[in-house]
Motif scaffolding. Structure first.
Motif, PDB file in Angstrom:
ATOM      1  N   VAL A 110      40.834  72.858  51.661  1.00 20.29           N
ATOM      2  CA  VAL A 110      42.225  72.408  51.720  1.00 20.29           C
ATOM      3  C   VAL A 110      43.068  73.293  50.812  1.00 20.29           C
ATOM      4  O   VAL A 110      42.555  73.917  49.879  1.00 20.29           O
ATOM      5  CB  VAL A 110      42.354  70.931  51.272  1.00 20.29           C
ATOM      6  CG1 VAL A 110      41.559  70.008  52.175  1.00 20.29           C
ATOM      7  CG2 VAL A 110      41.924  70.757  49.818  1.00 20.29           C
TER       8      VAL A 110
ATOM      9  N   GLY B  20      34.431  71.217  52.999  1.00 20.31           N
ATOM     10  CA  GLY B  20      35.836  71.129  53.375  1.00 20.31           C
ATOM     11  C   GLY B  20      36.684  72.099  52.595  1.00 20.31           C
ATOM     12  O   GLY B  20      36.376  72.432  51.439  1.00 20.31           O
TER      13      GLY B  20
ATOM     14  N   CYS C  31      40.930  66.042  49.433  1.00 16.67           N
ATOM     15  CA  CYS C  31      39.762  66.255  50.288  1.00 16.67           C
ATOM     16  C   CYS C  31      38.735  65.181  49.945  1.00 16.67           C
ATOM     17  O   CYS C  31      38.229  65.130  48.827  1.00 16.67           O
ATOM     18  CB  CYS C  31      39.187  67.652  50.056  1.00 16.67           C
ATOM     19  SG  CYS C  31      37.813  68.077  51.147  1.00 16.67           S
TER      20      CYS C  31
ATOM     21  N   GLU D 108      45.765  65.645  54.039  1.00 10.43           N
ATOM     22  CA  GLU D 108      44.455  65.165  53.639  1.00 10.43           C
ATOM     23  C   GLU D 108      43.358  65.558  54.638  1.00 10.43           C
ATOM     24  O   GLU D 108      43.620  65.685  55.832  1.00 10.43           O
ATOM     25  CB  GLU D 108      44.471  63.629  53.518  1.00 10.43           C
ATOM     26  CG  GLU D 108      45.412  63.107  52.460  1.00 10.43           C
ATOM     27  CD  GLU D 108      45.667  61.618  52.604  1.00 10.43           C
ATOM     28  OE1 GLU D 108      45.310  61.060  53.663  1.00 10.43           O
ATOM     29  OE2 GLU D 108      46.230  61.024  51.667  1.00 10.43           O
ATOM     30  N   LEU D 109      42.139  65.692  54.090  1.00 12.16           N
ATOM     31  CA  LEU D 109      40.970  66.017  54.897  1.00 12.16           C
ATOM     32  C   LEU D 109      39.866  65.017  54.575  1.00 12.16           C
ATOM     33  O   LEU D 109      39.590  64.732  53.406  1.00 12.16           O
ATOM     34  CB  LEU D 109      40.496  67.443  54.575  1.00 12.16           C
ATOM     35  CG  LEU D 109      39.273  67.973  55.306  1.00 12.16           C
ATOM     36  CD1 LEU D 109      39.538  68.074  56.804  1.00 12.16           C
ATOM     37  CD2 LEU D 109      38.883  69.349  54.752  1.00 12.16           C
TER      38      LEU D 109
END
Length: 283
Positions: A248, A246, A254, A220-221
């Motif tokens: 990912v 972001g 995200c 996860e971000l």
């Protein structure tokens, strides 16, 4: 004619040598905590360390990171603006050596913050903090992280604030204008002011700048203009502006917000707004 041409060329050369030249400052490559750059930590008076220079602030970082002083119950007080642009900054505190004190900027600014790292997991002016208060200070600069660590916490002021209900952290009248960029493998928390915060109170805080994060692994971000992730936090009259992005891998999560990337269990929310995405209000 030949002599005249030579004279003209010589005059032109003389004029060029008299013109002012601009010398571009090179990016710093050494660190404030290197022996030749770090200052001496002043003696405290009534639990207050009065900091007058960048070298003395570096002495604070050195003391915390070497676990000789965590500044518990102590306050770092700035007496003037501090310019950190001459050398790379080493964040104050880590998970094994947290900063437990407070920072009172007294209305002053810390400028030229420059962090470039591929080893630190907790990154900002402060890397890892527990408890304390941060007030009346402005921080400007840039932070860049690229590493293979499983967890990475990046903020303009503090990478990770890990406090408790009995010892919360308060940030008041804090402004950050720091460009954040980070890349990690597993789980990333990126915010303009704080990457991750737990049991915190934000009052009259403003963050601006670019926040950009990438994870390369499978998880996860979290990205936000003010903070990437918060749990059990208060927000009052706070704002954020700038560009947030972001990246990912396919299928990963995200969480991106103009002010907060992800919020878990708000204790109270009186008002917050953000120009980093659609304006948001909570009453």
């Amino acid at each position: 004619m030949k002599k005249r041409l030579i004279s003209i060329l010589m005059c032109a050369a003389m004029v060029l040598t008299l013109l002012p030249t601009t010398v571009l400052a090179a990016d710093p490559t050494d660190y404030w905590t290197d022996a030749e750059n770090v200052g001496t930590l002043p003696d405290p008076v009534d639990n207050v360390y009065t900091i007058t220079s960048a070298a003395e602030l570096a002495a604070v970082a050195k003391a915390v990171n070497e676990q000789t002083n965590d500044f518990s119950g102590k306050t770092i007080l700035l007496t003037g603006d501090i310019d950190l642009s001459a050398h790379l900054w080493v964040p104050i505190g880590s998970s094994s050596a947290p900063f437990r004190g407070s920072l009172n900027g007294a209305g002053h600014a810390i400028t030229g913050l420059t962090v470039r790292t591929n080893t630190d997991a907790y990154v900002g002016l402060f890397g890892y903090a527990c408890g304390g208060a941060y007030s009346d200070v402005t921080v400007t600069g840039s932070v860049s992280v690229e590493q293979d660590s499983y967890y990475t916490y990046v903020g303009g002021l503090i990478g990770c604030i890990y406090s408790s209900s009995s010892d919360s952290t308060k940030l008041s009248n804090v402004t950050t204008d720091v460009d954040i960029s980070g890349k990690c493998h597993y789980k990333g928390y990126f915010g303009g002011m704080a990457g991750y915060c737990e049991y915190c109170e934000f009052e009259n805080c403003t963050a601006s700048g670019t926040v950009s994060g990438t994870i390369t692994g499978d998880y996860e971000l979290y990205l936000g203009g003010l903070t990437g992730y918060c749990r059990n936090c208060d927000f009052e009259k706070c704002a954020a502006s700038g560009t947030i992005s972001g990246t990912v891998p396919d299928g990963d999560d995200c969480f991106v917000g103009g002010l907060i990337g992800y919020a878990d269990n708000f204790k109270a929310c009186l008002l917050y707004t953000s120009d980093a995405a659609d304006d948001m209000q909570c009453v």
